[in-house]
Design a protein around this motif. Sequence first.
Motif, PDB file in Angstrom:
ATOM      1  N   GLN A   1       0.832  -1.208   0.000  1.00 37.03           N
ATOM      2  CA  GLN A   1       0.000   0.000   0.000  1.00 37.03           C
ATOM      3  C   GLN A   1       0.870   1.263   0.000  1.00 37.03           C
ATOM      4  OE1 GLN A   1      -2.587   0.693   3.403  1.00 37.03           O
ATOM      5  NE2 GLN A   1      -4.110   1.663   2.083  1.00 37.03           N
ATOM      6  N   GLN A   2       1.945   1.274   0.778  1.00 35.23           N
ATOM      7  CA  GLN A   2       2.857   2.425   0.778  1.00 35.23           C
ATOM      8  C   GLN A   2       3.473   2.610  -0.605  1.00 35.23           C
ATOM      9  OE1 GLN A   2       5.404   1.120   4.001  1.00 35.23           O
ATOM     10  NE2 GLN A   2       4.674   2.789   5.316  1.00 35.23           N
TER      11      GLN A   2
ATOM     12  N   LYS B   1       2.244   1.706  -3.519  1.00 35.62           N
ATOM     13  CA  LYS B   1       1.210   2.196  -4.439  1.00 35.62           C
ATOM     14  C   LYS B   1       1.003   3.699  -4.290  1.00 35.62           C
ATOM     15  CE  LYS B   1      -3.565   1.634  -5.832  1.00 35.62           C
ATOM     16  NZ  LYS B   1      -4.843   1.019  -5.587  1.00 35.62           N
ATOM     17  N   ILE B   2       0.972   4.181  -3.053  1.00 37.88           N
ATOM     18  CA  ILE B   2       0.697   5.601  -2.827  1.00 37.88           C
ATOM     19  C   ILE B   2       1.950   6.456  -2.999  1.00 37.88           C
ATOM     20  CG2 ILE B   2      -0.007   7.291  -1.073  1.00 37.88           C
ATOM     21  CD1 ILE B   2      -2.089   5.138  -0.191  1.00 37.88           C
TER      22      ILE B   2
ATOM     23  N   THR C   1      -4.030   6.739  -4.071  1.00 39.22           N
ATOM     24  CA  THR C   1      -4.785   7.434  -3.024  1.00 39.22           C
ATOM     25  C   THR C   1      -5.507   6.398  -2.185  1.00 39.22           C
ATOM     26  OG1 THR C   1      -5.144   9.335  -4.465  1.00 39.22           O
ATOM     27  CG2 THR C   1      -6.601   9.136  -2.577  1.00 39.22           C
ATOM     28  N   GLU C   2      -5.416   6.557  -0.867  1.00 44.88           N
ATOM     29  CA  GLU C   2      -6.168   5.658   0.011  1.00 44.88           C
ATOM     30  C   GLU C   2      -7.630   6.102   0.026  1.00 44.88           C
ATOM     31  OE1 GLU C   2      -3.979   6.192   3.633  1.00 44.88           O
ATOM     32  OE2 GLU C   2      -4.962   8.070   4.105  1.00 44.88           O
TER      33      GLU C   2
ATOM     34  N   THR D   1     -10.370   6.243   5.678  1.00 44.88           N
ATOM     35  CA  THR D   1      -9.778   4.973   6.103  1.00 44.88           C
ATOM     36  C   THR D   1      -8.407   5.121   6.750  1.00 44.88           C
ATOM     37  OG1 THR D   1      -8.729   4.561   3.956  1.00 44.88           O
ATOM     38  CG2 THR D   1     -10.978   3.733   4.258  1.00 44.88           C
ATOM     39  N   GLY D   2      -7.771   6.273   6.606  1.00 49.38           N
ATOM     40  CA  GLY D   2      -6.416   6.460   7.113  1.00 49.38           C
ATOM     41  C   GLY D   2      -6.358   6.661   8.610  1.00 49.38           C
TER      42      GLY D   2
ATOM     43  N   TRP E   1      -9.243  12.746   4.774  1.00 46.27           N
ATOM     44  CA  TRP E   1      -7.800  12.554   4.816  1.00 46.27           C
ATOM     45  C   TRP E   1      -7.207  13.558   5.806  1.00 46.27           C
ATOM     46  CZ3 TRP E   1     -10.447  12.547   0.167  1.00 46.27           C
ATOM     47  CH2 TRP E   1     -10.396  11.361  -0.585  1.00 46.27           C
TER      48      TRP E   1
ATOM     49  N   ASN F   1      -2.343  11.569   2.268  1.00 49.63           N
ATOM     50  CA  ASN F   1      -2.645  10.169   2.558  1.00 49.63           C
ATOM     51  C   ASN F   1      -1.975   9.758   3.863  1.00 49.63           C
ATOM     52  OD1 ASN F   1      -3.989   9.000   0.002  1.00 49.63           O
ATOM     53  ND2 ASN F   1      -2.221  10.094  -0.825  1.00 49.63           N
TER      54      ASN F   1
ATOM     55  N   VAL G   1      -1.163   6.847   4.718  1.00 49.23           N
ATOM     56  CA  VAL G   1      -0.152   5.838   4.382  1.00 49.23           C
ATOM     57  C   VAL G   1       1.197   6.483   4.049  1.00 49.23           C
ATOM     58  CG1 VAL G   1       0.438   4.055   2.677  1.00 49.23           C
ATOM     59  CG2 VAL G   1      -1.850   4.153   3.643  1.00 49.23           C
TER      60      VAL G   1
END
Length: 133
Positions: A21-22, A24-25, A31-32, A36-37, A70, A125, A127
């Motif tokens: 996930q890290q 990807k962002i 974007t998460e 959810t963060g 966010w 984000n 993440v």
Amino acid sequence: MAEAGSKDKTEDEWRAVLSPQQFKILRQKGTEPAGTGKYDSFYEEGVYECAGCGTPLYKSDTKFKSGCGWPAFFDAIPGAVNRHEDRSWGMVRIEITCAACGGHLGHVFKGEGFPTPTDERHCVNSVSLTFKS
């Protein structure tokens, strides 16, 4: 190969040290999902650092509740964040990245009327961040 602890890594080296996930962002400008963060509703005193390289990016006294889903900050630590024009998604936005490693953090929005000293919202984000008290 980059030196251990280096902020200048190949994409394969980043992939090896970041969670999927890290990666990807931070490296692929993802974007998460909103709300959810872990730092969206987190307001402890301390410093938010880049999850990729550990560079201090934001102080907790610049964080505010924006309701956007966010973490929101009205300003970064001087010199910690770079701004770039982002024309993806059929619009013009200002992308923010870590000045040290180039990791994608989120976007800056201006003129939304929040009662902050800069009238900016750095929409980041979770993440992309780690927190140190």
